[in-house]
Design a protein around this motif. Structure first.
Motif, mmCIF file in Angstrom:
data_model
loop_
_atom_site.group_PDB
_atom_site.id
_atom_site.type_symbol
_atom_site.label_atom_id
_atom_site.label_comp_id
_atom_site.label_asym_id
_atom_site.label_seq_id
_atom_site.Cartn_x
_atom_site.Cartn_y
_atom_site.Cartn_z
ATOM 1 N N LEU A 1 52.491 15.995 -59.505
ATOM 2 C CA LEU A 1 51.574 15.436 -58.385
ATOM 3 C C LEU A 1 50.316 14.613 -59.115
ATOM 4 N N LEU A 2 49.795 15.043 -60.176
ATOM 5 C CA LEU A 2 48.658 14.457 -60.920
ATOM 6 C C LEU A 2 49.018 12.991 -61.505
ATOM 7 N N VAL A 3 50.385 13.083 -61.788
ATOM 8 C CA VAL A 3 51.118 11.663 -62.478
ATOM 9 C C VAL A 3 51.154 10.796 -61.307
ATOM 10 N N CYS A 4 51.698 11.343 -60.090
ATOM 11 C CA CYS A 4 51.854 10.492 -58.868
ATOM 12 C C CYS A 4 50.529 9.957 -58.377
ATOM 13 N N ASP A 5 49.449 10.764 -58.375
ATOM 14 C CA ASP A 5 48.001 10.360 -58.174
ATOM 15 C C ASP A 5 47.594 9.063 -59.158
ATOM 16 N N GLY A 6 47.646 9.495 -60.354
ATOM 17 C CA GLY A 6 47.183 8.440 -61.420
ATOM 18 C C GLY A 6 48.056 7.155 -61.285
ATOM 19 N N ALA A 7 49.443 7.275 -60.983
ATOM 20 C CA ALA A 7 50.139 5.893 -60.670
ATOM 21 C C ALA A 7 49.592 5.220 -59.638
ATOM 22 N N VAL A 8 49.470 5.833 -58.529
ATOM 23 C CA VAL A 8 48.741 5.261 -57.450
ATOM 24 C C VAL A 8 47.749 4.542 -57.641
ATOM 25 N N LYS A 9 46.524 5.274 -58.087
ATOM 26 C CA LYS A 9 45.364 4.484 -58.697
ATOM 27 C C LYS A 9 45.429 3.396 -59.452
ATOM 28 N N LEU A 10 46.450 3.509 -60.380
ATOM 29 C CA LEU A 10 46.725 2.350 -61.327
ATOM 30 C C LEU A 10 47.301 1.257 -60.792
ATOM 31 N N ILE A 11 48.389 1.486 -59.840
ATOM 32 C CA ILE A 11 48.994 0.219 -59.189
ATOM 33 C C ILE A 11 48.282 -0.269 -58.117
ATOM 34 N N TRP A 12 47.920 0.440 -57.106
ATOM 35 C CA TRP A 12 47.204 0.105 -55.950
ATOM 36 C C TRP A 12 45.687 0.070 -55.989
ATOM 37 N N GLY A 13 45.153 0.860 -56.868
ATOM 38 C CA GLY A 13 43.614 1.140 -56.837
ATOM 39 C C GLY A 13 43.085 1.987 -56.029
ATOM 40 N N LEU A 14 42.022 2.161 -55.762
ATOM 41 C CA LEU A 14 41.257 3.316 -55.153
ATOM 42 C C LEU A 14 40.602 2.743 -53.604
ATOM 43 N N ASN A 15 40.852 1.674 -53.203
ATOM 44 C CA ASN A 15 40.341 1.202 -51.820
ATOM 45 C C ASN A 15 41.465 1.527 -50.937
ATOM 46 N N PHE A 16 40.794 1.993 -49.794
ATOM 47 C CA PHE A 16 41.557 2.168 -48.527
ATOM 48 C C PHE A 16 42.255 0.901 -47.991
ATOM 49 N N MET A 17 43.652 1.315 -47.746
ATOM 50 C CA MET A 17 44.487 0.243 -47.142
ATOM 51 C C MET A 17 45.227 0.528 -45.788
#
Length: 298
Positions: free
Chosen positions: A112-128
């Protein structure tokens, strides 16, 4: 005094909550309720499915989003996450079979932490956000009650997910193979069932359902790295209350908890979610195996 419109709206909101939660719980029911794998990463792959849907719609470059395109993108998101399920099974889940639950919990939480980090790396922290399909932007009026069309769409998707999963588990040969492996994998292997293949396909289906749920519910959420936990707790609650391994129990529990949550939002607005936890605790005290739990897979 509560009017008919108020009651209709409470019931509708409860059904919409139930349908959305069951969409997420559908894949978790397979991997957690039947195969007893504590997959805390399920919410992460639900989140990835939603982000993939967002990216695909961005690449489509259309002004509005027709319903057919939204459905195609949701299916594509499910297929993409199913492929990730193959990789997760080969790299992680296959190694976790037969080990203690504590190690499984740690491993899936790390995933789960890997998924969280991958999302932050690819899509960033901004709300979409994902736009609502053009055909579902309105509302249906039942007297004075207003029911958004997209919420009706979610209810329909939840119902179809239940029917499809119930037919898979109760009416197909592969569903019977899953039950055989879940009840006694050693005996199933002696009978010639390819246990490893059945387990892998089950994991892939579960991941695909998580991605599909992410794509279908993307327009109903603000996309952010915190999305993974939005439905996960409710999904686990639905499976526990419904009974480990029971698709029908999970559906009944989703409706029951959805209505309880909806009434709680109206009558106890200062304590959001409190009735959900009270109901969960009450069911566990009165009937620990859940509403429709099967003793042989408990």
């Amino acid at each position: 005094m509560m009017t008919f419109a108020d009651l209709a709206l409470i019931l509708f909101n409860g059904m919409a909550w139930a349908a959305a939660t069951f969409l997420v719980a559908a894949g978790l029911t397979l991997i957690f309720g039947i195969l007893h794998i504590l997959n805390f990463a399920h919410g992460g792959f639900f989140m990835i499915g939603a982000y993939i849907a967002f990216t695909l719609l961005q690449l489509a470059g259309v002004g509005g989003v027709p319903l057919w395109l939204y459905l195609v993108v949701a299916l594509a998101s499910g297929m993409a996450v199913a492929v990730l399920g193959v990789l997760a099974d080969l790299a992680i889940f296959r190694r976790l079979r037969g080990v203690e639950d504590a190690y499984v919990l740690i491993a899936t939480y790390a995933l789960l932490l890997v998924c969280d980090g991958a999302v932050k790396l690819i899509w960033g922290l901004n709300f979409m956000s994902v736009p609502t399909p053009d055909e579902l932007g309105g509302a249906v009026f039942l007297g004075d009650a207003i029911m958004p069309e997209f919420a009706l769409f979610v209810v329909a998707c939840g119902l179809l997910a239940f029917i499809g999963l119930d037919l898979l588990m109760e009416r197909t040969t592969f569903g019977k193979l899953i039950w055989a492996v879940a009840m006694d994998s050693w005996m199933a292997k002696l009978l010639g069932i390819r246990v490893g293949r059945v387990l892998m396909i089950t994991v892939v289906i579960a991941f695909g359902l998580a991605g599909l749920a992410g794509g279908l519910l993307a327009a109903n959420q603000s996309l952010s790295p915190s999305l993974a936990g939005v439905f996960l707790l409710q999904a686990f609650g639905v499976i526990i209350v419904g009974g480990m391994g029971s698709i029908r129990g999970a559906a009944i529990a989703a409706v029951m908890l959805g209505l309880i949550e909806s009434f709680g939002t109206v009558f106890l607005p200062d304590y959001p979610g409190i009735l959900f936890f009270v109901a969960l605790a009450a069911v566990l005290l009165i009937r620990p195996q859940g509403l429709m739990g099967r003793a042989q897979v408990a």
